[in-house]
Design a protein around this motif. Structure first.
Motif, PDB file in Angstrom:
ATOM      1  N   MET A   4      10.150  -0.812  -3.070  1.00 31.15           N
ATOM      2  CA  MET A   4       9.780  -0.400  -3.916  1.00 31.15           C
ATOM      3  C   MET A   4      10.120   0.217  -5.171  1.00 31.15           C
ATOM      4  SD  MET A   4       6.952   2.931  -4.071  1.00 31.15           S
ATOM      5  CE  MET A   4       6.097   2.378  -2.625  1.00 31.15           C
ATOM      6  N   LEU A   5      10.209  -0.258  -6.546  1.00 26.89           N
ATOM      7  CA  LEU A   5      10.902   0.138  -7.517  1.00 26.89           C
ATOM      8  C   LEU A   5      10.085   1.729  -8.117  1.00 26.89           C
ATOM      9  CD1 LEU A   5      11.775  -3.003  -9.123  1.00 26.89           C
ATOM     10  CD2 LEU A   5      12.762  -2.498  -7.881  1.00 26.89           C
ATOM     11  N   ILE A   6      11.656   2.205  -8.124  1.00 29.06           N
ATOM     12  CA  ILE A   6      11.037   3.773  -8.180  1.00 29.06           C
ATOM     13  C   ILE A   6      11.903   4.390  -9.063  1.00 29.06           C
ATOM     14  CG2 ILE A   6      10.246   6.124  -7.982  1.00 29.06           C
ATOM     15  CD1 ILE A   6       9.990   5.122  -4.864  1.00 29.06           C
ATOM     16  N   ASP A   7      11.160   4.683 -10.907  1.00 24.87           N
ATOM     17  CA  ASP A   7      12.703   4.841 -11.594  1.00 24.87           C
ATOM     18  C   ASP A   7      13.424   6.285 -11.160  1.00 24.87           C
ATOM     19  OD1 ASP A   7      10.881   6.708 -13.122  1.00 24.87           O
ATOM     20  OD2 ASP A   7      10.406   4.709 -14.658  1.00 24.87           O
ATOM     21  N   ALA A   8      14.690   6.885 -11.940  1.00 32.72           N
ATOM     22  CA  ALA A   8      14.841   8.511 -11.725  1.00 32.72           C
ATOM     23  C   ALA A   8      13.901   8.991 -12.098  1.00 32.72           C
ATOM     24  CB  ALA A   8      15.861   7.810 -12.651  1.00 32.72           C
ATOM     25  N   ALA A   9      12.856   8.707 -12.658  1.00 34.92           N
ATOM     26  CA  ALA A   9      11.933   9.562 -13.816  1.00 34.92           C
ATOM     27  C   ALA A   9      11.116  10.492 -12.594  1.00 34.92           C
ATOM     28  CB  ALA A   9      11.436   9.164 -15.676  1.00 34.92           C
ATOM     29  N   THR A  10      10.645   9.029 -12.094  1.00 32.60           N
ATOM     30  CA  THR A  10       9.428   8.771 -10.545  1.00 32.60           C
ATOM     31  C   THR A  10       9.829   9.804  -9.797  1.00 32.60           C
ATOM     32  OG1 THR A  10       8.527   7.778 -11.705  1.00 32.60           O
ATOM     33  CG2 THR A  10       8.086   7.953  -9.566  1.00 32.60           C
ATOM     34  N   ARG A  11      11.563   9.595  -9.653  1.00 39.78           N
ATOM     35  CA  ARG A  11      11.878  10.233  -8.528  1.00 39.78           C
ATOM     36  C   ARG A  11      11.623  11.425  -8.303  1.00 39.78           C
ATOM     37  NH1 ARG A  11      14.607   6.457  -4.959  1.00 39.78           N
ATOM     38  NH2 ARG A  11      14.703   4.323  -5.841  1.00 39.78           N
ATOM     39  N   THR A  12      12.384  11.481  -9.872  1.00 40.72           N
ATOM     40  CA  THR A  12      12.871  13.510 -10.463  1.00 40.72           C
ATOM     41  C   THR A  12      11.340  14.197 -10.024  1.00 40.72           C
ATOM     42  OG1 THR A  12      14.456  12.884 -11.474  1.00 40.72           O
ATOM     43  CG2 THR A  12      13.265  15.043 -11.762  1.00 40.72           C
ATOM     44  N   ASN A  13      10.451  12.694 -11.128  1.00 43.57           N
ATOM     45  CA  ASN A  13       8.916  14.198 -10.795  1.00 43.57           C
ATOM     46  C   ASN A  13       8.012  13.802  -9.506  1.00 43.57           C
ATOM     47  OD1 ASN A  13       8.818  13.806 -14.013  1.00 43.57           O
ATOM     48  ND2 ASN A  13       7.912  12.324 -13.788  1.00 43.57           N
ATOM     49  N   LEU A  14       8.515  13.234  -8.493  1.00 43.96           N
ATOM     50  CA  LEU A  14       7.421  13.480  -7.732  1.00 43.96           C
ATOM     51  C   LEU A  14       8.525  13.957  -6.778  1.00 43.96           C
ATOM     52  CD1 LEU A  14       6.496   9.779  -6.485  1.00 43.96           C
ATOM     53  CD2 LEU A  14       4.949  11.965  -7.633  1.00 43.96           C
ATOM     54  N   GLU A  15      10.203  14.706  -6.934  1.00 42.81           N
ATOM     55  CA  GLU A  15      10.667  15.216  -6.555  1.00 42.81           C
ATOM     56  C   GLU A  15      10.908  14.890  -4.488  1.00 42.81           C
ATOM     57  OE1 GLU A  15      10.583  19.392  -7.120  1.00 42.81           O
ATOM     58  OE2 GLU A  15       8.379  19.824  -6.593  1.00 42.81           O
ATOM     59  N   LEU A  16      11.781  13.859  -4.821  1.00 49.44           N
ATOM     60  CA  LEU A  16      11.378  13.065  -3.412  1.00 49.44           C
ATOM     61  C   LEU A  16      12.755  13.553  -2.595  1.00 49.44           C
ATOM     62  CD1 LEU A  16      10.961   9.418  -4.209  1.00 49.44           C
ATOM     63  CD2 LEU A  16       8.978  10.805  -3.613  1.00 49.44           C
ATOM     64  N   THR A  17      13.902  13.704  -3.252  1.00 49.93           N
ATOM     65  CA  THR A  17      14.813  14.035  -2.307  1.00 49.93           C
ATOM     66  C   THR A  17      15.167  15.599  -2.771  1.00 49.93           C
ATOM     67  OG1 THR A  17      16.644  13.490  -3.390  1.00 49.93           O
ATOM     68  CG2 THR A  17      15.721  11.408  -1.695  1.00 49.93           C
ATOM     69  N   ARG A  18      15.160  15.963  -4.237  1.00 52.57           N
ATOM     70  CA  ARG A  18      15.669  17.500  -4.781  1.00 52.57           C
ATOM     71  C   ARG A  18      14.769  17.616  -5.862  1.00 52.57           C
ATOM     72  NH1 ARG A  18      19.789  15.093  -3.152  1.00 52.57           N
ATOM     73  NH2 ARG A  18      22.064  16.458  -2.100  1.00 52.57           N
ATOM     74  N   THR A  19      14.156  19.191  -5.570  1.00 50.92           N
ATOM     75  CA  THR A  19      13.412  19.496  -6.360  1.00 50.92           C
ATOM     76  C   THR A  19      13.911  19.319  -7.775  1.00 50.92           C
ATOM     77  OG1 THR A  19      14.850  21.960  -6.372  1.00 50.92           O
ATOM     78  CG2 THR A  19      12.614  20.878  -4.807  1.00 50.92           C
ATOM     79  N   LEU A  20      12.944  20.069  -8.748  1.00 51.77           N
ATOM     80  CA  LEU A  20      12.996  19.983 -10.138  1.00 51.77           C
ATOM     81  C   LEU A  20      14.506  20.446 -10.339  1.00 51.77           C
ATOM     82  CD1 LEU A  20       9.806  20.279 -12.111  1.00 51.77           C
ATOM     83  CD2 LEU A  20      11.265  17.586 -11.600  1.00 51.77           C
ATOM     84  N   SER A  21      15.163  21.633  -9.995  1.00 51.70           N
ATOM     85  CA  SER A  21      16.163  22.138  -9.708  1.00 51.70           C
ATOM     86  C   SER A  21      17.212  21.583  -9.116  1.00 51.70           C
ATOM     87  CB  SER A  21      15.790  23.964  -9.237  1.00 51.70           C
ATOM     88  OG  SER A  21      15.166  23.630  -8.232  1.00 51.70           O
ATOM     89  N   GLY A  22      16.893  20.288  -8.938  1.00 49.47           N
ATOM     90  CA  GLY A  22      18.457  19.732  -8.294  1.00 49.47           C
ATOM     91  C   GLY A  22      18.440  20.778  -6.211  1.00 49.47           C
ATOM     92  N   GLU A  23      17.482  21.176  -5.947  1.00 50.38           N
ATOM     93  CA  GLU A  23      17.474  22.048  -4.532  1.00 50.38           C
ATOM     94  C   GLU A  23      17.435  20.773  -3.335  1.00 50.38           C
ATOM     95  OE1 GLU A  23      19.073  24.513  -3.383  1.00 50.38           O
ATOM     96  OE2 GLU A  23      19.676  24.712  -5.664  1.00 50.38           O
TER      97      GLU A  23
END
Length: 932
Positions: free
Chosen positions: A317-336
């Motif tokens: 599944m193609l997931i761009d960087a903005a979507t990964r950030t918005n969904l907080e897949l591996t890190r939260t918006l604060s980088g944690e």
């Protein structure tokens, strides 16, 4: 990382050029006089042999900070020292002069070098580690002023780290190389090769330029290398600016596809690459570039790389960087990591399992058969709780086998790495036996069990029998061989123990004879054994009768150090025993390493199998404890979720003892003849849970296709080939983008790229500008999604006027989040139901947030007036007036209307605006109004 911070890896020609440029600071070779044309140097300009050696080594590594070994420290000089001092927060000193200027210097202890390396690498620096490569005694044979030979033994870069303390256990450490194959003046395909030197992973893939950013977001490399021609390409300038990863441009020589193929065949000892698969020229070139960089940074040390395999990027599944950030897949918006989806679902027991889980979450599959195989494995472990618990107990004893093997292959391993392999292989045999007792296993579990049984059963026994219980980190510290394993070694150790007793007895005798109760016999690598006494007592030792016994060696700020003939003889005896014991232990270590490396391939396969079983067991445990269900995945356009929950929010609420309100979702095409997925418009108040509902549906799709069960009572999903998310608000001031501009850029990417099998979630499109502007943009975006993209979509909005589109567009439906009011307070029910909201309750939410009461009451009054105006001239009536997804059609004007327009034109033409008074202008305006 911007291009200004990229560090270029020099070619051989560049190194030679730098050396020539620095010849003026190097002394002439021994026995030669400087050329007569050169004026003799004065003392201030003369370079010491040690500094000449440093300058020469630095010239060969101009792009790195040079860790120059001097005794127990790594020293840095000149600008390197200034950079390291600022980055590490250590004291900057000076050491002599060079060409009349002070030489800046700072240093770090060798025993703590890993800690400092980690901070330098994190700051984006590359470090060349320069060690002493000969015994100081050998250097003295060449003359009293000869310098110990030193050379760089490795380059430490973000993508080539192997030390356990420098690596994140649950994150892959990928080096990604980029190559390019031109198709035309405007088009090109890019080859990507990903190497994890810490585990031996080696994969390649080919992708068009527009998907480069998506693949980098999926892989999350620690470092990127590419030929300087690609890096310096003006068309790629903006792309490198946006890549937040250290980029190292490489000199292009030797990076072509033919050279790359030859390098790969030599490294793996094969005559052809056909046995590894059919690779494109771009993939081969990228693989060769990655391998070349690894060889340059490791200086001959051979990492245990697996043969290259084609990456499954095309089947994910193609997931761009903005979507990964918005969904907080591996890190939260604060980088944690804490608070992300990955942290919530991680029930793995091993570092390898944690890395594999992150990899699968980053790249959900689009192959229904492969997804079903993963679901089968989890279902088997959900059904058999006893087996699952036995597996997890055994997995808890498994260390990081893959990374321990890599360190031993690179000759950077220690006794603890050997012990880790022994423990891991022992657990592997135990897990294989557990699975073997189950009879028929699902395909993926059966394959993993087979790999576990392929290792040599004698190897872990040999490791356990040889190694002691308490092991040092470094092999040169000794005492890692088990007592009783080698009789000769035990004898030498006994001698060392007895010598320690003699040292203690000697210290007691010296203390009694001198009357100094604080006298101590100590040892360091510079002085060996020495007697240390306070300063006042030391002054007496310099006089008779003690000066005949004690020889002064060193004066400290508050103590003095001495040696004696008796102590020197004892030291020689101890050193001899210690040296012989260490030599025997190093021989044992080498034999064990040889046995391990002979089994490298089956050990790597076993490590991969352990990681896979760990992922399955962890996801089964998660599904069993949290009540997750197996989704139905097929190639249809279905999207039906019953009782869906947001996994991260649910986990947070559960910790507080609160329930999560589950909700259904239906985005399937409304009928068999319908050509496209449903668009669900969601309205409702702030804080009601619209964004949570949007995100949970996207996360359920990701979890289902990564091969996990999902947080829902049931789920039937047709494959999602691309996921887009536009949720939340953030600016990008570094690139000159306002919050609204970022929103529009992300929305444009969705509308331009989403296809029929995509899943799109959009939240509050158009809210960052004027009301009518935003409403117009949101309206047009929905029409475009319906008529052009035709994908499954969730669209949350506060523009209630948009709900009227549900009556005019076939595949648009309305849903709202229920609330109720009690005594003037709003109560959120968090239930998503069919229908549309008529208000947003923004003022109630503002009151909950703590706005001053006066502001809240004033807002109520203003809202009342605005709503009164809306009732008199409803904006919703525009829906019936605006054409649907088409330019307005020009219609023939009635004759009477044309005549009225002509009369207006004639009256306007007769007016002389420059000569009119204000009163005359007002009268003319009334006349024109009468004509209209």
């Amino acid at each position: 990382m911007t291009p200004r911070s990229a560090q270029r890896f020099p070619s051989l020609g560049q190194i030679v050029s730098v050396r020539h440029a620095m010849q003026d600071v190097l002394p002439p070779p021994s026995g030669q006089n400087p050329p007569s044309a050169v004026a003799p140097r004065d003392d201030a300009a003369r370079v010491t042999p040690m500094m000449a050696q440093y300058v020469e080594i630095k010239a060969a590594n101009p792009d790195c900070l040079l860790f120059y070994r001097m005794g127990d420290f790594y020293e840095l000089f000149f600008s390197d020292a200034e950079i390291a001092s600022r980055t590490l927060g250590i004291v900057l000193t000076k050491r002599g002069k060079h060409q009349g200027h002070d030489i800046a210097m700072c240093g770090v202890p060798v025993e703590r070098a890993d800690d400092y390396l980690q901070r330098l690498i994190a700051a984006g620096h590359r470090v060349a580690v320069c060690e002493q490569v000969e015994d100081p005694a050998e250097a003295k044979k060449r003359g009293p002023k000869s310098v110990v030979r030193r050379d760089v033994v490795r380059l430490v870069t973000p993508g080539t780290i192997t030390e356990e303390r420098l690596l994140e256990p649950g994150r892959a450490s990928l080096l990604v190389a980029v190559a390019r194959r031109k198709l035309s003046d405007d088009g090109a395909l890019y080859g990507l090769a990903a190497i994890d030197i810490s585990t031996g992973r080696f994969s390649v893939m080919e992708t068009p330029q527009e998907r480069l950013a998506i693949e980098f977001a999926r892989l999350e490399p620690r470092e990127i290398v590419c030929p300087d021609a690609i890096y310096d390409d003006p068309a790629m300038k903006a792309f490198w600016h946006e890549v937040n990863v250290p980029v190292t441009p490489l000199a292009r020589e030797g990076l072509d596809a033919a050279s790359a193929e030859r390098r790969l065949k030599e490294f793996f000892g094969v005559a052809t690459l056909d046995a590894f698969g059919a690779f494109t020229r771009a993939e081969i070139a990228a693989a060769g570039a990655a391998l070349a960089y690894v060889e340059r940074t490791q200086f001959g040390a051979r990492p245990p790389l697996s043969p290259p395999v084609r990456d499954a990027g095309a089947g994910t599944m193609l997931i761009d960087a903005a979507t990964r950030t918005n969904l907080e897949l591996t890190r939260t918006l604060s980088g944690e990591r804490t608070g992300s989806l990955l942290a919530t679902i991680d029930r793995t027991a091993t570092p390898g399992g944690a890395r594999l889980l992150a990899e699968r979450l980053a790249g959900p599959l689009t192959d229904t058969a492969a997804i079903a195989n993963r679901h089968d494995a989890i279902a088997a472990l959900v059904a058999d709780s006893a087996l699952r618990e036995d597996l997890q107990r055994a997995l808890a004893r498994v260390p990081d086998v893959a990374r321990a093997l890599a360190r031993l292959s690179l000759d950077r391993g220690g006794p603890r790495d050997l012990a880790a392999l022994g423990a891991g292989l022992t657990a592997a045999r135990e897990i294989a036996a557990l699975l073997a007792r189950q009879g028929t296993l699902p395909q993926d579990l059966a394959s993993a069990a087979s790999a576990l049984g392929a290792t040599d059963p004698a190897l872990p026994t040999r490791l356990t029998d040889t190694l002691a219980e308490d092991l040092p980190l470094n092999r040169r510290d000794g005492r890692f061989v088990r007592e009783g394993f080698d009789a000769a070694l035990d004898e030498l150790r006994l001698l060392q123990v007895d010598s320690r007793k003699v040292i203690a007895q000697l210290q007691a005798r010296y203390s009694a004879e001198t009357g100094c109760r604080t006298l101590r016999i100590k040892h360091n690598s510079m002085l060996g054994y020495f007697v240390e006494v306070p300063q006042a007592v030391g002054e007496d030792f310099l006089k008779e009768p003690w000066r005949a016994t004690f020889v002064h060696r060193q004066t400290m700020s508050d103590a003095m150090r001495f040696s004696s003939i008796e102590l020197g003889e004892l030291e020689a005896k101890i050193a001899s025993a210690a040296d012989r014991a260490l030599k025997l232990e190093l021989g044992v270590f080498a034999a064990l390493c040889e046995a391990v490396l002979a089994q490298a391939e089956p050990i790597k396969a076993a490590a991969a199998a352990l990681a896979e079983i760990d992922v399955f067991a962890g996801l089964a445990e998660l599904a069993s404890r949290e009540g997750w269900s197996r989704p139905v995945i097929d190639d249809s356009a279905a999207f039906i979720i019953t009782g869906g929950r947001h996994p991260v929010v649910e986990a947070a609420l559960k910790r507080d003892g609160k329930p999560f309100v589950a909700n259904d979702s239906e985005l399937s095409p409304p009928g068999e003849s319908s050509n496209g997925g449903r668009i669900c418009l969601i309205t409702g108040p702030n804080m009601a849970g619209k964004s949570t509902f949007l995100r949970q549906n996207a996360l359920i799709a990701v979890l289902a296709q990564m091969g996990s069960f999902v947080p829902a009572a049931s789920a039937h999903l047709g494959i999602v080939d691309r996921l887009f998310s536009r949720v939340g608000a953030a600016d990008d001031l570094a690139r000159g983008r306002s919050t609204f501009m970022v929103e529009m850029v992300e929305t444009a990417a969705i509308l331009n790229q989403a296809g029929p099998r995509a899943l799109v979630i959009l939240d509050e499109i158009g809210r960052g500008t004027a009301t009518f502007d935003g409403l117009s943009i949101a309206w047009a975006a929905i029409e475009h999604l319906h008529e052009v993209n035709r994908c499954r979509s969730l669209f949350a909005t506060h523009y209630h006027e948009l709900t009227a589109l549900g009556d005019r567009l076939e595949r648009v439906s309305n849903a709202t989040v229920r609330v109720t009011e009690w005594n003037g307070e709003v109560i959120f029910l968090h239930e998503v139901v069919a229908g549309a909201a008529d208000r947003s309750y923004g003022i109630q939410v503002a009151k909950l947030a703590g706005l001053p009461l006066a502001v809240v009451e004033r807002a109520r009054a203003i809202l009342s007036e605005l709503e009164k105006t809306e009732r008199e001239k409803p904006v919703a009536s525009l829906v019936d007036d605006l054409p649907l997804f088409a330019a307005p059609v020009r219609r023939a004007a009635p004759v009477a209307a044309i005549a009225a327009v002509d009369a207006l034109r004639e009256a306007l033409n007769e007016l002389d605006l420059d000569e009119m008074t204000p009163r005359a202008a007002l009268e003319a305006l009334y006349r024109l109004k009468g004509l209209g």
